[in-house]
Write an enzyme that holds these catalytic residues in place. Structure first.
Site, mmCIF file in Angstrom:
data_model
loop_
_atom_site.group_PDB
_atom_site.id
_atom_site.type_symbol
_atom_site.label_atom_id
_atom_site.label_comp_id
_atom_site.label_asym_id
_atom_site.label_seq_id
_atom_site.Cartn_x
_atom_site.Cartn_y
_atom_site.Cartn_z
ATOM 1 N N ARG A 1 0.802 -1.239 0.000
ATOM 2 C CA ARG A 1 0.000 0.000 0.000
ATOM 3 C C ARG A 1 0.831 1.284 0.000
ATOM 4 N NH1 ARG A 1 -2.074 -3.531 -1.372
ATOM 5 N NH2 ARG A 1 -3.725 -4.754 -0.424
ATOM 6 N N SER B 1 -11.825 1.266 3.972
ATOM 7 C CA SER B 1 -11.349 0.982 5.335
ATOM 8 C C SER B 1 -10.603 2.205 5.853
ATOM 9 C CB SER B 1 -10.395 -0.208 5.331
ATOM 10 O OG SER B 1 -11.084 -1.340 4.891
ATOM 11 N N GLU C 1 -5.720 4.970 7.878
ATOM 12 C CA GLU C 1 -5.131 4.561 6.601
ATOM 13 C C GLU C 1 -5.348 5.670 5.571
ATOM 14 O OE1 GLU C 1 -5.534 0.460 5.409
ATOM 15 O OE2 GLU C 1 -6.203 1.084 3.434
HETATM 16 C C1 LIG Z 1 -15.648 1.125 -0.982
HETATM 17 C C2 LIG Z 1 -14.141 1.197 -1.101
HETATM 18 C C3 LIG Z 1 -13.405 0.038 -1.243
HETATM 19 C C4 LIG Z 1 -12.004 0.102 -1.359
HETATM 20 N N1 LIG Z 1 -11.313 -1.071 -1.505
HETATM 21 C C5 LIG Z 1 -9.975 -1.027 -1.637
HETATM 22 C C6 LIG Z 1 -9.226 -2.225 -1.811
HETATM 23 O O1 LIG Z 1 -9.749 -3.321 -1.833
HETATM 24 N N2 LIG Z 1 -7.889 -2.130 -1.966
HETATM 25 C C7 LIG Z 1 -7.242 -0.924 -1.956
HETATM 26 O O2 LIG Z 1 -6.025 -0.911 -2.118
HETATM 27 N N3 LIG Z 1 -7.928 0.235 -1.786
HETATM 28 C C8 LIG Z 1 -9.266 0.207 -1.626
HETATM 29 N N4 LIG Z 1 -9.955 1.375 -1.457
HETATM 30 C C9 LIG Z 1 -9.239 2.661 -1.380
HETATM 31 C C10 LIG Z 1 -9.093 3.404 -2.729
HETATM 32 O O3 LIG Z 1 -10.146 3.114 -3.607
HETATM 33 C C11 LIG Z 1 -7.777 3.084 -3.396
HETATM 34 O O4 LIG Z 1 -6.719 3.471 -2.557
HETATM 35 C C12 LIG Z 1 -7.585 3.810 -4.742
HETATM 36 O O5 LIG Z 1 -6.417 3.333 -5.332
HETATM 37 C C13 LIG Z 1 -7.501 5.330 -4.597
HETATM 38 O O6 LIG Z 1 -7.596 5.897 -5.874
HETATM 39 P P1 LIG Z 1 -8.234 7.346 -6.114
HETATM 40 O O7 LIG Z 1 -8.173 7.634 -7.557
HETATM 41 O O8 LIG Z 1 -9.573 7.452 -5.482
HETATM 42 O O9 LIG Z 1 -7.184 8.230 -5.342
HETATM 43 P P2 LIG Z 1 -7.458 9.559 -4.492
HETATM 44 O O10 LIG Z 1 -8.162 9.221 -3.221
HETATM 45 O O11 LIG Z 1 -8.047 10.612 -5.335
HETATM 46 O O12 LIG Z 1 -5.962 9.958 -4.160
HETATM 47 C C14 LIG Z 1 -5.164 9.176 -3.302
HETATM 48 C C15 LIG Z 1 -3.729 9.688 -3.400
HETATM 49 O O13 LIG Z 1 -3.240 9.386 -4.706
HETATM 50 C C16 LIG Z 1 -2.702 10.561 -5.299
HETATM 51 N N5 LIG Z 1 -2.901 10.457 -6.740
HETATM 52 C C17 LIG Z 1 -4.067 10.347 -7.406
HETATM 53 N N6 LIG Z 1 -3.845 10.288 -8.730
HETATM 54 C C18 LIG Z 1 -2.512 10.369 -8.907
HETATM 55 C C19 LIG Z 1 -1.653 10.383 -10.047
HETATM 56 N N7 LIG Z 1 -2.128 10.310 -11.287
HETATM 57 N N8 LIG Z 1 -0.315 10.482 -9.853
HETATM 58 C C20 LIG Z 1 0.209 10.579 -8.602
HETATM 59 N N9 LIG Z 1 -0.551 10.591 -7.493
HETATM 60 C C21 LIG Z 1 -1.897 10.477 -7.637
HETATM 61 C C22 LIG Z 1 -3.493 11.691 -4.689
HETATM 62 O O14 LIG Z 1 -2.798 12.916 -4.766
HETATM 63 C C23 LIG Z 1 -3.641 11.205 -3.258
HETATM 64 O O15 LIG Z 1 -2.516 11.535 -2.497
HETATM 65 C C24 LIG Z 1 -11.350 1.348 -1.329
HETATM 66 C C25 LIG Z 1 -12.102 2.518 -1.181
HETATM 67 C C26 LIG Z 1 -13.478 2.443 -1.062
HETATM 68 C C27 LIG Z 1 -14.259 3.711 -0.933
#
Ligand SMILES: Cc1cc2nc3c(=O)[nH]c(=O)nc-3n(C[C@H](O)[C@H](O)[C@H](O)COP(=O)(O)OP(=O)(O)OC[C@H]3O[C@@H](n4cnc5c(N)ncnc54)[C@H](O)[C@@H]3O)c2cc1C
Length: 313
Positions: free
Chosen positions: A174, A224, A294
């Site tokens: 992660r 989570s 987290e």
């Molecule tokens: C219902 C639910 C279930 C989930 N299940 C999981 C799971 O099973 N496994 C898991 O790992 N996660 C899970 N997550 C968490 C989340 O979906 C993941 O961490 C996902 O990868 C985040 O992506 P995002 O685009 O929403 O990032 P954001 O929340 O928008 O950003 C997260 C971070 O990434 C950075 N970021 C975004 N885009 C870029 C880019 N292009 N370049 C550099 N940095 C960037 C942002 O600046 C920020 O710091 C879950 C979340 C929810 C709501």
């Protein structure tokens, strides 16, 4: 900010620039106050120019994916916030998938199924973008981005476009070095293996069933909220603290999955964060275990008036 706005209009079309935009309309959590400037570039070279501008003018620059792993406070974010909504392209070339950073990782996983490629099944329910998934080496059910990523196209802090092998991103459980290096991911190249459509689909259906039966997907959330404390399960500690269903304003500890806090009814970030703190305090008092968050919390605190206006808008 007016002169910065003017400068940005020389980089990208005016339709791609929004001032004082409420970020709750752009995050999966439906939380977040206003961004001074929300810009949605259309090309990689526009991103390079935006990075250079922010650097030259010494303006904070924040990257937004789908906002599913962070909480934006009600005071919003100063400076430039960049959305990747226009980077959606997914293309396939002889067993390799190239996906732009704003594409949903769920869509990349579905595309792999369509192309009969195996390896991305684990991602079929992760509600983030490709960029967000690389940033934190997203994973589930025994799979993670590290297993399938071959290369990434990124822009560095100087605005230079680089193609990096996956090893250069230090993908670990992660985490990655993307925040430390200040990389903006623009495209990912996934190396998958040929598979059978039915076999891939069975796995994806099974994982989807598992998620839908356990997670409160009917409400916005950030997944989570807490890390697993050594020797315990966060969800079990929260459950045993009888916190499920407890809420503040529109935010509540999920009755379906104790590790989730749901935005049940137009919660503000202030309310959501208060529920996080309530959970941390209660579990600490009861079991002596501190639940480390987290998810990231970013942005500015807000006064009562601002919180009210975020709620009403
Ligand atoms: C219902 C639910 C279930 C989930 N299940 C999981 C799971 O099973 N496994 C898991 O790992 N996660 C899970 N997550 C968490 C989340 O979906 C993941 O961490 C996902 O990868 C985040 O992506 P995002 O685009 O929403 O990032 P954001 O929340 O928008 O950003 C997260 C971070 O990434 C950075 N970021 C975004 N885009 C870029 C880019 N292009 N370049 C550099 N940095 C960037 C942002 O600046 C920020 O710091 C879950 C979340 C929810 C709501």
């Amino acid at each position: 900010m007016e002169h910065v706005y003017q400068e940005i209009t020389h980089i990208t079309a005016e339709k791609n620039i929004m001032l004082d935009e409420l970020l709750k309309n752009h995050t999966y959590t439906r939380l977040g106050g206003k961004a001074d400037i929300l810009v949605t570039p259309e090309t990689f070279s526009e991103v390079q120019e935006l990075v250079k501008l922010a650097r030259r003018e010494n303006i904070p620059f924040t990257l937004l994916g789908n906002g599913s792993n962070m909480i934006v406070k009600d005071g919003g974010i100063r400076g430039i916030v960049m959305s990747q909504k226009q980077f959606q392209n997914i293309r396939v070339e002889s067993g390799t998938i190239f996906a732009q950073s704003g594409a949903a990782i769920i869509d990349v996983s579905r595309r792999a199924l369509k192309e009969r490629l195996t390896g991305l099944e684990f991602a079929c329910g992760i509600p983030g973008t490709v960029g967000g998934a690389l940033f934190m080496n997203a994973g589930a059910y025994g799979g993670e981005i590290k297993d399938v990523l071959e290369e990434a196209v990124v822009v560095d802090r100087e605005g230079t476009l680089l193609t990096l092998p996956a090893e250069d991103l230090d993908l670990e459980y992660r985490t990655s070095n993307i925040p430390d290096k200040g990389y903006i991911v623009l495209e990912a190249k996934f190396k998958l293996q040929p598979g059978k459509y039915e076999d891939i689909k069975v796995i994806m259906d099974d994982l989807t069933y598992k998620r839908e039966s356990k997670q409160p997907l009917e409400y916005p959330s950030c997944g989570s909220v807490f890390k697993r404390p050594p020797g315990y399960f966060a969800g079990k500690l929260i459950q045993d603290s009888e916190l499920q269903g407890k809420g503040i304003g529109g935010a509540e500890v999920s009755t379906k999955h104790a590790g989730f806090i749901v935005n049940k009814n137009n919660a503000t970030a202030t309310e959501y964060i208060s529920v996080i703190e309530l959970v941390q305090k209660t579990v600490k008092d009861k079991f002596g275990v501190f639940l480390e968050r987290e998810v990231k919390i970013i942005g500015e605190d807000a006064d009562a008036e601002t919180v009210k206006s975020v709620k009403q808008n």
